[in-house]
Write a protein that holds these residues in place. Structure first.
Motif, PDB file in Angstrom:
ATOM      1  N   LYS A  86       0.832  -1.222   0.000  1.00 27.74           N
ATOM      2  CA  LYS A  86       0.000   0.000   0.000  1.00 27.74           C
ATOM      3  C   LYS A  86       0.860   1.263   0.000  1.00 27.74           C
ATOM      4  O   LYS A  86       0.687   2.146  -0.850  1.00 27.74           O
ATOM      5  N   THR A  87       1.787   1.326   0.969  1.00 27.48           N
ATOM      6  CA  THR A  87       2.621   2.524   1.088  1.00 27.48           C
ATOM      7  C   THR A  87       3.479   2.702  -0.157  1.00 27.48           C
ATOM      8  O   THR A  87       3.613   3.809  -0.685  1.00 27.48           O
ATOM      9  N   SER A  88       4.048   1.600  -0.661  1.00 27.27           N
ATOM     10  CA  SER A  88       4.901   1.683  -1.850  1.00 27.27           C
ATOM     11  C   SER A  88       4.131   2.209  -3.053  1.00 27.27           C
ATOM     12  O   SER A  88       4.634   3.028  -3.829  1.00 27.27           O
ATOM     13  N   LEU A  89       2.909   1.729  -3.186  1.00 27.06           N
ATOM     14  CA  LEU A  89       2.077   2.158  -4.309  1.00 27.06           C
ATOM     15  C   LEU A  89       1.751   3.655  -4.207  1.00 27.06           C
ATOM     16  O   LEU A  89       1.873   4.413  -5.177  1.00 27.06           O
ATOM     17  N   LEU A  90       1.363   4.074  -3.004  1.00 28.43           N
ATOM     18  CA  LEU A  90       1.069   5.497  -2.777  1.00 28.43           C
ATOM     19  C   LEU A  90       2.305   6.352  -3.052  1.00 28.43           C
ATOM     20  O   LEU A  90       2.208   7.418  -3.665  1.00 28.43           O
ATOM     21  N   ASP A  91       3.466   5.872  -2.605  1.00 27.35           N
ATOM     22  CA  ASP A  91       4.710   6.622  -2.808  1.00 27.35           C
ATOM     23  C   ASP A  91       5.061   6.709  -4.284  1.00 27.35           C
ATOM     24  O   ASP A  91       5.461   7.767  -4.774  1.00 27.35           O
ATOM     25  N   TYR A  92       4.909   5.588  -4.982  1.00 33.43           N
ATOM     26  CA  TYR A  92       5.244   5.587  -6.412  1.00 33.43           C
ATOM     27  C   TYR A  92       4.349   6.565  -7.171  1.00 33.43           C
ATOM     28  O   TYR A  92       4.811   7.351  -7.989  1.00 33.43           O
ATOM     29  N   ILE A  93       3.084   6.509  -6.869  1.00 32.54           N
ATOM     30  CA  ILE A  93       2.139   7.400  -7.559  1.00 32.54           C
ATOM     31  C   ILE A  93       2.437   8.853  -7.217  1.00 32.54           C
ATOM     32  O   ILE A  93       2.470   9.719  -8.094  1.00 32.54           O
ATOM     33  N   ARG A  94       2.722   9.123  -5.966  1.00 31.99           N
ATOM     34  CA  ARG A  94       3.017  10.494  -5.564  1.00 31.99           C
ATOM     35  C   ARG A  94       4.269  11.005  -6.281  1.00 31.99           C
ATOM     36  O   ARG A  94       4.281  12.100  -6.828  1.00 31.99           O
ATOM     37  N   LYS A  95       5.305  10.161  -6.296  1.00 35.41           N
ATOM     38  CA  LYS A  95       6.579  10.590  -6.879  1.00 35.41           C
ATOM     39  C   LYS A  95       6.485  10.845  -8.371  1.00 35.41           C
ATOM     40  O   LYS A  95       7.147  11.728  -8.901  1.00 35.41           O
TER      41      LYS A  95
END
Ligand code: GDP
Ligand code: MG
Length: 364
Positions: A86-95
């Motif tokens: 979850k966190t990785s996905l959110l981070d990737y999308i944000r970045k």
């Protein structure tokens, strides 16, 4: 006094009713729920109670007329089992998806962020992943999610929290998109995940079902553009609209005290437009909006529907899930805030345990 006037009887009658139950009360004394029920019954009334939370969530619903409504961005929450990404996905999308701010970009975690897809459309992500935040907000009456992305790691299985996440979304009536994550891993087996999902009645489109799904990797970015397009497709079906031309109303996502600046609260605007100078009431706190920031720390002058914004100017920190609303007058907002404050205080007094002298003696 209040109870007497609600029942149209004299205060003395209520006081003597209390006395006959062995209670000696004063005119301004607040009675507990049980006493109120018994006394009201004596006078032939039935009592209905509502919780302080209900009061907190009372915002007059103003029906917008169809011609005032314009499309708004979907609001998305990511849920799933721990370590499924979850966190990785959110981070990737944000970045990768956040357009550069003029401040030049130290990203702030303010509870939500806005992204732009390849086709130039916007999506708002709540960045507190997990079903706890989701259910906590729902429990408080907040409806701040249009679409849920349920992440399942392809090198693992459909796990208890995967099922729980699906269940929560279904109960809330929020559409689900499945993201089969970690497909970059050699041990990934997306077919097994689809099969396990089918086993719990979640049949994905590729298998003839109704649930959209996408194989993704939060590491390489594979499938993420497609995932975002599927969110937009879901949003289109939902026909999400709001009226930007009215005083803002929305939900508090988080709040904190910044030592230098004061109380900062993130509000997800859901209707109307929030502007600097507006009188905002959230839970039992209010104040004039002094400044507004986006998740890049950039200053904003206004925020419309589906836009998350960090607000400076409240006189305290409201709770996540509190409704936030702009009022015409300072005085009205202050009066409501004071009343809510009082209800909260009384509620906490009522639930506090009474300490007996005996207990104090034992503590000494
Ligand atoms: P959360 O608990 O659901 O928030 O999961 P995290 O985002 O913290 O991810 C758990 C672990 O899986 C971390 O070590 C991540 O680096 C890793 N991870 C997440 N997504 C992927 C992915 O797509 N591919 C690979 N290889 N590892 C991933
Ligand atoms: Mg995490």
């Amino acid at each position: 006094n209040d109870l007497a006037s609600l029942m149209n009887v004299s205060v003395n009658q209520v006081i003597s009713a209390c006395m006959s139950m062995g209670m000696f009360v004063s005119i301004n004394q607040r009675l507990d729920a049980e006493t109120i029920t018994i006394i009201a019954d004596e006078f032939g009334y039935e009592v209905e109670f509502y919780k302080a939370e209900d009061e907190m969530q009372q915002a007059e619903i103003v029906e917008d007329s169809e011609e005032d409504l314009v499309p708004r961005a979907p609001i998305v929450t990511i849920m799933g089992h721990v370590d499924h990404g979850k966190t990785s996905l959110l981070d990737y999308i944000r970045k990768t998806r956040v357009t550069e701010g003029e401040a030049g970009g130290i990203t702030q975690h303010i509870g939500a962020y806005e992204v732009e897809t390849d086709t130039g459309k916007k999506i708002t992500f709540l960045d507190t992943p997990g079903h706890e935040a989701f259910t906590a907000m729902r429990a408080r009456g907040a409806k701040a999610t249009d679409v849920v992305i349920v992440v399942v790691a392809a090198d693992d299985s459909v796990m208890p929290q995967t099922k729980e996440a699906i269940n929560h979304a279904q109960v809330a009536g929020v559409p689900i998109i499945i993201a089969i994550n970690k497909v970059d891993k050699p041990t990934a087996n997306p077919d097994r995940i689809r099969e396990q999902l089918a086993g719990i009645n979640i049949l994905v489109e590729e298998w003839g079902g109704k649930y959209q799904s996408e194989e993704v990797s939060a590491k390489s970015g594979q499938g993420i553009s497609e995932l975002l397009e599927k969110v937009l497709l879901e949003a289109e079906l939902l026909d999400l609209k709001a009226n930007p031309d009215k005083p803002a109303v929305g939900t508090i996502l988080e709040a904190s005290l910044d030592k230098g600046r004061g109380y900062l609260a993130t509000m997800l605007v859901q209707g109307g437009t929030l502007r600097i100078g507006d009188v905002l009431l959230a839970g039992s706190h209010y104040g004039r909006v002094k400044a507004m920031y986006d998740h890049r720390g950039g200053r904003m002058k206004e925020a419309g529907p589906s836009v998350p914004v960090q607000v400076l100017g409240l006189d305290g920190a409201p709770q996540a899930g509190d409704i936030a609303k702009v009022y015409e007058s300072d005085r009205e907002a202050r009066d409501i805030a004071t009343r809510r404050e009082q209800i909260l205080r009384e509620q906490s007094v009522r639930t506090r345990k009474h300490i007996t002298l005996d207990e104090i003696g034992r503590r000494l």
